[in-house]
Write a protein that holds these residues in place. Structure first.
Motif, PDB file in Angstrom:
ATOM      1  N   GLN A  74       0.830  -1.201   0.000  1.00  0.00           N
ATOM      2  CA  GLN A  74       0.000   0.000   0.000  1.00  0.00           C
ATOM      3  C   GLN A  74       0.869   1.257   0.000  1.00  0.00           C
ATOM      4  OE1 GLN A  74      -2.619   0.288   3.372  1.00  0.00           O
ATOM      5  NE2 GLN A  74      -3.705   2.054   2.578  1.00  0.00           N
ATOM      6  N   GLU A  75       1.981   1.173   0.690  1.00  0.00           N
ATOM      7  CA  GLU A  75       2.929   2.286   0.750  1.00  0.00           C
ATOM      8  C   GLU A  75       3.477   2.598  -0.639  1.00  0.00           C
ATOM      9  OE1 GLU A  75       4.970   5.104   3.073  1.00  0.00           O
ATOM     10  OE2 GLU A  75       3.325   3.764   3.547  1.00  0.00           O
ATOM     11  N   VAL A  76       3.869   1.554  -1.352  1.00  0.00           N
ATOM     12  CA  VAL A  76       4.436   1.719  -2.684  1.00  0.00           C
ATOM     13  C   VAL A  76       3.383   2.270  -3.642  1.00  0.00           C
ATOM     14  CG1 VAL A  76       5.512   0.515  -4.623  1.00  0.00           C
ATOM     15  CG2 VAL A  76       6.095  -0.132  -2.276  1.00  0.00           C
ATOM     16  N   GLU A  77       2.162   1.736  -3.555  1.00  0.00           N
ATOM     17  CA  GLU A  77       1.095   2.196  -4.446  1.00  0.00           C
ATOM     18  C   GLU A  77       0.765   3.665  -4.222  1.00  0.00           C
ATOM     19  OE1 GLU A  77      -1.999  -0.893  -5.792  1.00  0.00           O
ATOM     20  OE2 GLU A  77      -1.601  -1.437  -3.709  1.00  0.00           O
ATOM     21  N   SER A  78       0.889   4.140  -2.993  1.00  0.00           N
ATOM     22  CA  SER A  78       0.534   5.525  -2.683  1.00  0.00           C
ATOM     23  C   SER A  78       1.635   6.502  -3.086  1.00  0.00           C
ATOM     24  CB  SER A  78       0.232   5.677  -1.192  1.00  0.00           C
ATOM     25  OG  SER A  78       1.394   5.487  -0.419  1.00  0.00           O
TER      26      SER A  78
END
Length: 301
Positions: free
Chosen positions: A191-195
């Motif tokens: 989720q961190e990478v996607e954001s």
């Protein structure tokens, strides 16, 4: 181009940790660097920063070969390693002053105040590092990586061990930094990478498994989607094999199944028909496109 990696290789004895990998990262680009444990992420990052000697290949930072002019290259790079080594008995400003002296920064007091404000350390800047929470210790490490105003940031698991609020705070700091700097960061939090990222590089067993825009990666597997169904009771799995229009399925618990399908609407219809014909009770039935976690699993398992 800020970072150019060409046929980079590192071996430990007979084991090849990084196997002739190549990629380019442009100015002011935030790129996620993903891979399972032992895939070669940290090894690659250490070689890019010049802290680990490569066996073969080339690394350029803003046109300069890392090994040709190591000192000048390191001036262009800010590095936050996964372990985030800190002198715990030093005060925050004392430690940052020490790092500023290493980089021979003029007017270091002004620069220290700037980076403290930039990473949100102001409320805790009067304390010893040992007194800080893990989230604030990460901010100290990030401030140290920024103290010499580098053009490139290499961040290895910058949000590791942080609570959700701390992760959001560090994420916002990285977003802000990405407006003016090139950032390569690794994370296990999809989720961190996607954001944060428009582009990701996935490494597996020392090889590049994927390097593309996130939007393109989500369209892998011919627009595959996933359909999740949760039944109220245990069911005979042979009934599921009578369904059509799915590629495969996984059983996540006694009552829940996740199907991969190129036609999720038709599959949902077939599941509903099966439940009516077999008198099965469905608690939930949902479908979604590939997410980064699904892509990561498919490329690294």
């Amino acid at each position: 181009m800020s970072i150019v990696v060409s046929n980079l290789t590192k071996k430990y004895g007979e084991q090849t940790a990084v196997n002739q990998i190549s990629f380019t990262i442009n100015d002011n680009e935030i790129v996620g660097f993903l891979g399972p444990n032992g895939a070669g992420k940290s090894t690659t990052m250490k070689m890019i920063t010049g802290y680990l000697e490569k066996d073969a290949g080339g690394i350029k930072i803003n046109g300069t070969e890392v090994e040709v002019n190591a000192i000048n290259t390191k001036k262009k790079i800010g590095y936050l390693p996964e372990s985030n080594p800190l002198y715990l008995e030093m005060y925050v400003k004392e430690y940052l002053g020490f790092i500023a002296d290493v980089h021979q920064i003029s007017n270091s007091k002004k620069r220290i105040e700037e980076v403290i404000g930039l990473v949100g350390l102001t409320p805790e800047s009067h304390k010893k590092i040992s007194q800080l929470s893990k989230g604030y210790k990460q901010r100290v490490g990030l401030a140290a990586a920024l103290i010499h105003d580098p053009e490139v940031l290499i961040l290895d698991e910058p949000t590791s061990g942080l609570d959700p609020n701390q992760i959001i705070e560090i994420r916002e700091v990285i977003k802000k930094l990405g407006e003016k700097k090139t950032i390569l960061f690794s994370s296990h939090i999809m989720q961190e990478v996607e954001s944060l990222c428009k582009r990701v590089i996935i490494i597996n067993k020392g090889n590049i498994a994927a390097d593309d825009l996130l939007g393109n990666l989500k369209n892998l597997k011919n627009e595959s989607h996933f359909v999740s169904v949760q039944f109220k009771e245990n069911i005979d799995e042979t009934l599921l094999n009578s369904l059509s229009n799915f590629i495969s399925y996984n059983k996540t618990d006694d009552f829940t199944f996740i199907f991969e399908s190129q036609n999720p609407e038709l599959l949902r219809k077939k599941i509903l028909e099966l439940s009516i014909n077999q008198n099965l009770n469905i608690i939930s039935l949902n479908s979604e496109k590939n997410n980064l976690e699904d892509i990561f699993k498919s490329l690294t398992q």
